[in-house]
Enzyme design. Sequence first.
Site, PDB file in Angstrom:
ATOM      1  N   TRP A   1      17.425 -13.583  75.350  1.00  0.00           N
ATOM      2  CA  TRP A   1      16.678 -13.587  76.606  1.00  0.00           C
ATOM      3  C   TRP A   1      17.045 -12.488  77.592  1.00  0.00           C
ATOM      4  CZ3 TRP A   1      20.601 -14.259  79.976  1.00  0.00           C
ATOM      5  CH2 TRP A   1      21.688 -15.025  79.580  1.00  0.00           C
TER       6      TRP A   1
ATOM      7  N   ASN B   1      18.178 -30.861  81.392  1.00  0.00           N
ATOM      8  CA  ASN B   1      18.822 -29.653  80.876  1.00  0.00           C
ATOM      9  C   ASN B   1      18.668 -28.537  81.893  1.00  0.00           C
ATOM     10  OD1 ASN B   1      19.972 -28.307  78.265  1.00  0.00           O
ATOM     11  ND2 ASN B   1      18.460 -26.859  79.060  1.00  0.00           N
ATOM     12  N   GLU B   2      19.776 -27.997  82.344  1.00  0.00           N
ATOM     13  CA  GLU B   2      19.781 -26.830  83.231  1.00  0.00           C
ATOM     14  C   GLU B   2      18.752 -26.940  84.357  1.00  0.00           C
ATOM     15  OE1 GLU B   2      19.565 -23.142  81.043  1.00  0.00           O
ATOM     16  OE2 GLU B   2      21.693 -23.222  80.613  1.00  0.00           O
TER      17      GLU B   2
ATOM     18  N   HIS C   1      17.993 -15.885  68.712  1.00  0.00           N
ATOM     19  CA  HIS C   1      19.251 -16.357  69.324  1.00  0.00           C
ATOM     20  C   HIS C   1      20.212 -16.786  68.227  1.00  0.00           C
ATOM     21  CE1 HIS C   1      22.050 -18.558  71.816  1.00  0.00           C
ATOM     22  NE2 HIS C   1      21.349 -18.309  72.909  1.00  0.00           N
TER      23      HIS C   1
ATOM     24  N   ARG D   1       8.925 -24.733  78.764  1.00  0.00           N
ATOM     25  CA  ARG D   1       9.653 -25.935  79.190  1.00  0.00           C
ATOM     26  C   ARG D   1       9.805 -25.923  80.708  1.00  0.00           C
ATOM     27  NH1 ARG D   1      15.828 -24.358  77.042  1.00  0.00           N
ATOM     28  NH2 ARG D   1      15.840 -22.302  78.001  1.00  0.00           N
TER      29      ARG D   1
ATOM     30  N   GLU E   1      27.330 -25.183  76.597  1.00  0.00           N
ATOM     31  CA  GLU E   1      26.739 -24.193  75.694  1.00  0.00           C
ATOM     32  C   GLU E   1      27.569 -22.917  75.798  1.00  0.00           C
ATOM     33  OE1 GLU E   1      22.584 -23.597  76.536  1.00  0.00           O
ATOM     34  OE2 GLU E   1      22.189 -25.742  76.692  1.00  0.00           O
TER      35      GLU E   1
ATOM     36  N   CYS F   1       7.307 -30.616  88.393  1.00  0.00           N
ATOM     37  CA  CYS F   1       7.702 -30.504  89.794  1.00  0.00           C
ATOM     38  C   CYS F   1       8.640 -31.673  90.110  1.00  0.00           C
ATOM     39  CB  CYS F   1       6.456 -30.570  90.667  1.00  0.00           C
ATOM     40  SG  CYS F   1       6.826 -30.653  92.428  1.00  0.00           S
TER      41      CYS F   1
ATOM     42  N   GLU G   1      13.289 -18.966  70.561  1.00  0.00           N
ATOM     43  CA  GLU G   1      14.694 -18.537  70.445  1.00  0.00           C
ATOM     44  C   GLU G   1      15.069 -18.133  69.028  1.00  0.00           C
ATOM     45  OE1 GLU G   1      16.931 -21.597  72.489  1.00  0.00           O
ATOM     46  OE2 GLU G   1      16.194 -20.902  74.438  1.00  0.00           O
ATOM     47  N   GLN G   2      14.092 -17.667  68.259  1.00  0.00           N
ATOM     48  CA  GLN G   2      14.403 -17.308  66.867  1.00  0.00           C
ATOM     49  C   GLN G   2      15.377 -16.142  66.773  1.00  0.00           C
ATOM     50  OE1 GLN G   2      10.801 -15.180  64.983  1.00  0.00           O
ATOM     51  NE2 GLN G   2       9.907 -16.721  66.315  1.00  0.00           N
TER      52      GLN G   2
HETATM   53  C1  GAL Z   1      20.207 -22.171  77.900  1.00  0.00           C
HETATM   54  C2  GAL Z   1      19.437 -23.424  77.549  1.00  0.00           C
HETATM   55  C3  GAL Z   1      19.314 -23.632  76.058  1.00  0.00           C
HETATM   56  C4  GAL Z   1      18.944 -22.343  75.391  1.00  0.00           C
HETATM   57  C5  GAL Z   1      19.972 -21.302  75.723  1.00  0.00           C
HETATM   58  C6  GAL Z   1      19.730 -19.968  75.047  1.00  0.00           C
HETATM   59  O1  GAL Z   1      19.807 -21.667  79.123  1.00  0.00           O
HETATM   60  O2  GAL Z   1      20.033 -24.567  78.114  1.00  0.00           O
HETATM   61  O3  GAL Z   1      18.357 -24.612  75.795  1.00  0.00           O
HETATM   62  O4  GAL Z   1      17.683 -21.958  75.828  1.00  0.00           O
HETATM   63  O5  GAL Z   1      19.968 -21.082  77.096  1.00  0.00           O
HETATM   64  O6  GAL Z   1      20.702 -19.020  75.410  1.00  0.00           O
END
Ligand code: GAL
Length: 634
Positions: free
Chosen positions: A324, A144-145, A367, A106, A316, A110, A364-365
């Site tokens: 991660w 997003n972020e 997470h 993702r 979040e 640019c 992100e499985q």
């Molecule tokens: C954030 C992001 C989310 C998800 C999350 C996982 O940085 O906005 O989409 O990836 O981390 O911790």
Amino acid sequence: MTKRALGVCYYPEHWPEDQWAADAVRMAETGLTWVRIGEFAWSRLEPRPGDLRFDWLDRAIDTLGGAGLKVVLGTPTATPPRWMLDKHPDMLAVDAQGHPRKFGSRRHYCFSHPGYLEECRRIVTLLAERYGANPHVQAWQTDNEYGCHDTTLSFSKAARAAFRDWCARRYQSVDALNRAWGNVFWSMEYDSFDQLDLPNLTVTEPNPAHVLAFRRFSSDQVVRFNRAQAEILRAHTDAPLIHNYMGRVLDFDHFDVGADLDIASWDSYPIGFLSDRLEASPDHKARFLRQGDPDCQAFHHDLYRAVGRGRLWVMEQQPGPVNWAPFNPAPLPGMARLWAWEAFAHGAEAVCYFRWRQAPFAQEQQHAGLLRPDSEAAPALAEAAQVARGLRDLPDTAPAPAPIALIFDYASAWAWTAQPQGADFDYFHLVFAAYRAARRSGLNIDILPAETADLSKYAVVLAPGLMTISDTLKAALAGFDGQALIGPRSGLKTPEMSIAVPLGPALPGLDCTVSLVESLPPGTQVALETGEHFVHWFEHLEGGAEVALHTNDGRPAIMRRDGLHYMAGWPDDASFALRVHTLCRRAGLVPLDPPGDLRIRDTASHRFVFNYGPEPVDYDGATIPAAGVHWSAL
Ligand code: GAL
């Protein structure tokens, strides 16, 4: 009074449609109010260019709204679908090595690419037209972020063209640019803006003024990108506009982005951040392994409350192990609850857990969510429900004034990245050290931008590491009758990244000049007469001002006039806490100095005490369990 509410991040496109209604009912039963959706769904909204499929999103919003949930709708611009690349092959962000970032995760766009910006305008317009007046959509999230995965800086051709235009607007003539940057040095002078390149792949370090200009430009590109979306949304909705910022990401000026939005939110992953993003001793990392750093969340709440001009959310919130960080331990039981209450105590209006159900597929499985992949409850679900029940008793609290202010400035972070001078000189690290020291007092802290004009509400002001001290801030300091601690490394540069002459910090009425700076390698330090130390950084001070603190060998460590102090070094943790404590006392404040790993935050009506330690602590007549929260009416 501010209403408090819980929410969750949900991806209807990840689940069979016949599961949505049951999910929505279960969210509402858990006591959740908000549900954020849509921010990565572009490939399902428009599987092929112009082939719009919004029907499923209509139904998802109806289903969630029908269960009584309020929807935060995200614009999907952080995840351009694969066909976008065929349409705009040069839209990819390019890294400092000159490599295009590839498709397959993702944020591969640019910020400067005009064609991609147009595509974003188009999809945001379609969403705004369709859902702007939808009664269930009660807030919007842009993208997003911004900046996540190192994507603020792009060294693409589009960025280079936009940087040339930006420089032409800023400097008006190439001679002015040459003068501002000092390009006579090493024959770096330009004849025209068309010769300008981006400051990567130079033989040795590029001119720090060039780097700083590029950082300012890159920040402005994020502002412009966000503003394009905000303007479209504003034309179609009265719902608040929000962006979800990150922890310790300083690559763009969040105050500037925030000026176009209504609420600042951030994404809080305390355990991931401690493992991945904070300087701390191995003992500290071990002690807070399952709780996260006890000051990191509070710091970001205070920072983003300022960015949001008083309006803060956590978009979040970590519910369990993330995927991660280098290592991903599970939170102590109670932490998913503690983190939420800590956010509310700092003024958050909403805390949304990320995510509803753990996805069994893709990146992100691993997470955690509030539910396991098999839909059984994960541990955080019960904690979320517990917070929701607590909110029934304490649904609103007004913020309390803070006696301590800390100045925060994104441009200073860029300046010291461009020219650290000591390999471990890091702006965030320094400011966070000041914040930690202040927070040991147990008193409320506000974070303020560097252009702050009025300090009169505060008793103590801290301003470490400010590359320049603006005239506005100087005027505020001149009229300030509390205690201010400025420095180290504050007010020594011009805004164009040269050494200020006459030498800084040039504080109003303070006869104190920095004549020389030195950085200190790890393991070396400058001893202070009080027994603590300066680490990382030490400045030699001259002038007739009173010396408030000496080094062990008799040199000035802090000079002052009345309440205005300049500090010559980066104090170690013990010294920083002592310095702030002394200032608080001089200002007539009474530090609470909570024991153990307790942290305190007052609202106008309640005192919240958070136990970040792994063992119970007795405080003020109560035993606060590990990972526990205690509040009492003031
Ligand atoms: C954030 C992001 C989310 C998800 C999350 C996982 O940085 O906005 O989409 O990836 O981390 O911790």
